[in-house]
Write a protein that holds these residues in place. Structure first.
Motif, mmCIF file in Angstrom:
data_model
loop_
_atom_site.group_PDB
_atom_site.id
_atom_site.type_symbol
_atom_site.label_atom_id
_atom_site.label_comp_id
_atom_site.label_asym_id
_atom_site.label_seq_id
_atom_site.Cartn_x
_atom_site.Cartn_y
_atom_site.Cartn_z
ATOM 1 N N LYS A 39 -88.774 69.753 -171.311
ATOM 2 C CA LYS A 39 -89.658 70.564 -171.826
ATOM 3 C C LYS A 39 -91.019 69.948 -171.942
ATOM 4 O O LYS A 39 -92.058 70.523 -171.706
ATOM 5 N N ILE A 40 -91.148 68.740 -172.260
ATOM 6 C CA ILE A 40 -92.325 67.946 -172.614
ATOM 7 C C ILE A 40 -93.066 67.215 -171.077
ATOM 8 O O ILE A 40 -93.986 66.817 -171.144
ATOM 9 N N ASP A 41 -92.097 67.524 -170.018
ATOM 10 C CA ASP A 41 -92.700 67.103 -168.514
ATOM 11 C C ASP A 41 -93.065 65.568 -168.827
ATOM 12 O O ASP A 41 -94.145 65.087 -168.172
ATOM 13 N N VAL A 42 -92.005 64.873 -168.896
ATOM 14 C CA VAL A 42 -92.297 63.241 -168.877
ATOM 15 C C VAL A 42 -92.117 62.699 -167.416
ATOM 16 O O VAL A 42 -91.686 63.513 -166.644
ATOM 17 N N ASP A 43 -92.941 61.623 -167.298
ATOM 18 C CA ASP A 43 -92.975 61.260 -165.865
ATOM 19 C C ASP A 43 -91.969 60.304 -165.401
ATOM 20 O O ASP A 43 -91.524 60.422 -164.343
ATOM 21 N N LYS A 44 -91.169 59.766 -166.295
ATOM 22 C CA LYS A 44 -90.222 58.690 -166.305
ATOM 23 C C LYS A 44 -89.170 58.758 -167.354
ATOM 24 O O LYS A 44 -89.895 58.445 -168.538
ATOM 25 N N ILE A 45 -87.944 58.489 -167.039
ATOM 26 C CA ILE A 45 -87.084 58.198 -168.363
ATOM 27 C C ILE A 45 -86.588 57.017 -168.004
ATOM 28 O O ILE A 45 -86.084 56.669 -166.939
ATOM 29 N N PHE A 46 -86.451 56.179 -169.154
ATOM 30 C CA PHE A 46 -85.553 55.098 -169.207
ATOM 31 C C PHE A 46 -84.601 55.109 -170.298
ATOM 32 O O PHE A 46 -84.869 55.549 -171.200
ATOM 33 N N ILE A 47 -83.311 54.477 -170.133
ATOM 34 C CA ILE A 47 -82.424 54.583 -171.071
ATOM 35 C C ILE A 47 -82.391 53.078 -171.524
ATOM 36 O O ILE A 47 -82.260 52.074 -170.748
ATOM 37 N N LEU A 48 -82.227 53.031 -172.902
ATOM 38 C CA LEU A 48 -82.024 51.855 -173.577
ATOM 39 C C LEU A 48 -80.603 51.493 -173.848
ATOM 40 O O LEU A 48 -80.160 52.214 -174.622
ATOM 41 N N SER A 49 -79.776 50.616 -173.126
ATOM 42 C CA SER A 49 -78.547 50.432 -173.400
ATOM 43 C C SER A 49 -78.304 49.206 -174.152
ATOM 44 O O SER A 49 -78.722 47.843 -173.885
ATOM 45 N N ALA A 50 -77.355 49.005 -174.986
ATOM 46 C CA ALA A 50 -76.913 47.844 -175.891
ATOM 47 C C ALA A 50 -76.509 46.662 -174.718
ATOM 48 O O ALA A 50 -76.828 45.429 -175.071
ATOM 49 N N LYS A 51 -75.733 47.161 -173.801
ATOM 50 C CA LYS A 51 -75.414 46.225 -172.936
ATOM 51 C C LYS A 51 -76.187 45.800 -171.786
ATOM 52 O O LYS A 51 -76.443 44.784 -171.450
ATOM 53 N N TYR A 52 -76.673 46.837 -171.086
ATOM 54 C CA TYR A 52 -77.510 46.758 -169.922
ATOM 55 C C TYR A 52 -79.008 46.574 -170.214
ATOM 56 O O TYR A 52 -79.815 46.152 -169.035
ATOM 57 N N GLY A 53 -79.473 46.717 -171.378
ATOM 58 C CA GLY A 53 -81.116 46.657 -171.524
ATOM 59 C C GLY A 53 -81.549 48.073 -170.937
ATOM 60 O O GLY A 53 -81.251 49.152 -171.215
ATOM 61 N N LEU A 54 -82.758 47.860 -170.107
ATOM 62 C CA LEU A 54 -83.709 48.986 -169.736
ATOM 63 C C LEU A 54 -82.815 49.314 -168.397
ATOM 64 O O LEU A 54 -82.826 48.696 -167.504
ATOM 65 N N LEU A 55 -82.582 50.754 -168.271
ATOM 66 C CA LEU A 55 -81.835 51.525 -167.305
ATOM 67 C C LEU A 55 -82.703 52.368 -166.571
ATOM 68 O O LEU A 55 -83.184 53.476 -167.370
ATOM 69 N N GLU A 56 -82.613 52.470 -165.218
ATOM 70 C CA GLU A 56 -83.088 53.483 -164.445
ATOM 71 C C GLU A 56 -82.199 54.372 -164.655
ATOM 72 O O GLU A 56 -80.946 54.201 -164.491
ATOM 73 N N PRO A 57 -82.428 55.793 -164.804
ATOM 74 C CA PRO A 57 -81.282 56.863 -164.767
ATOM 75 C C PRO A 57 -80.424 56.703 -163.502
ATOM 76 O O PRO A 57 -79.218 57.104 -163.906
ATOM 77 N N GLU A 58 -80.712 56.407 -162.502
ATOM 78 C CA GLU A 58 -79.895 56.345 -161.267
ATOM 79 C C GLU A 58 -79.230 54.925 -161.096
ATOM 80 O O GLU A 58 -78.315 55.047 -160.222
ATOM 81 N N ALA A 59 -79.524 53.969 -161.833
ATOM 82 C CA ALA A 59 -78.459 52.823 -161.861
ATOM 83 C C ALA A 59 -77.062 52.966 -162.178
ATOM 84 O O ALA A 59 -76.803 53.755 -163.266
ATOM 85 N N ILE A 60 -76.205 52.527 -161.174
ATOM 86 C CA ILE A 60 -74.885 52.688 -161.525
ATOM 87 C C ILE A 60 -74.548 51.429 -162.479
ATOM 88 O O ILE A 60 -74.770 50.475 -162.372
#
Length: 139
Positions: A39-60
């Motif tokens: 809705k707010i039209d972000v340019d990029k999303i990162f997920i903060l994972s307790a195990k993996y750290g900074l994740l790109e959305p497509e990272a397996i």
């Protein structure tokens, strides 16, 4: 300047290897945050994972059971150092706008290094946050 969303991971996860963006979709809370980002039209999303750290959305990634809240201060400091290193490589910490959609455990040692932040649900409980995300409409 880019608009970057940092979304915290959730306890509810898929039970199979999949892209990070899919791993957490069993959680309605996570899905509401994703919808808000659209809705707010972000340019990029990162997920903060307790195990993996900074994740790109497509990272397996593999399913895991680790909660940052339950880790030691040393773990959180090391985790934050790695996330910050990755953020520096992938974003402009001084000029990008960061939309914070992650709790204090994730942001405590990161926030001081990010110049432009906005947390639309700061100080709200999860129920209130979910209500905000469900009812949010762009102007």
């Amino acid at each position: 300047m880019s608009k970057i969303a940092l979304i915290g991971c959730t306890a509810r996860k898929q039970d199979f290897s999949c892209p990070a963006i899919e791993m957490y979709t069993k959680s309605n809370y996570f899905n509401l945050k994703l919808d808000y980002c659209k809705k707010i039209d972000v340019d990029k999303i990162f997920i903060l994972s307790a195990k993996y750290g900074l994740l790109e959305p497509e990272a397996i990634i593999e399913p895991y059971n680790l909660h940052l809240k339950e880790t030691s201060k040393e773990y959180k400091l090391n985790w934050s150092k790695e996330v910050l290193k990755d953020l520096k490589e992938k974003t402009d910490l001084e000029n990008d706008e960061f939309i914070i959609l992650a709790g204090n455990d994730y942001m405590k040692y990161l926030i001081e290094h990010i110049l432009n932040t906005y947390n639309p649900v700061k100080g709200l409980g999860i129920g209130q946050q979910m209500k905000f995300f469900k009812e949010f409409e762009c102007d």
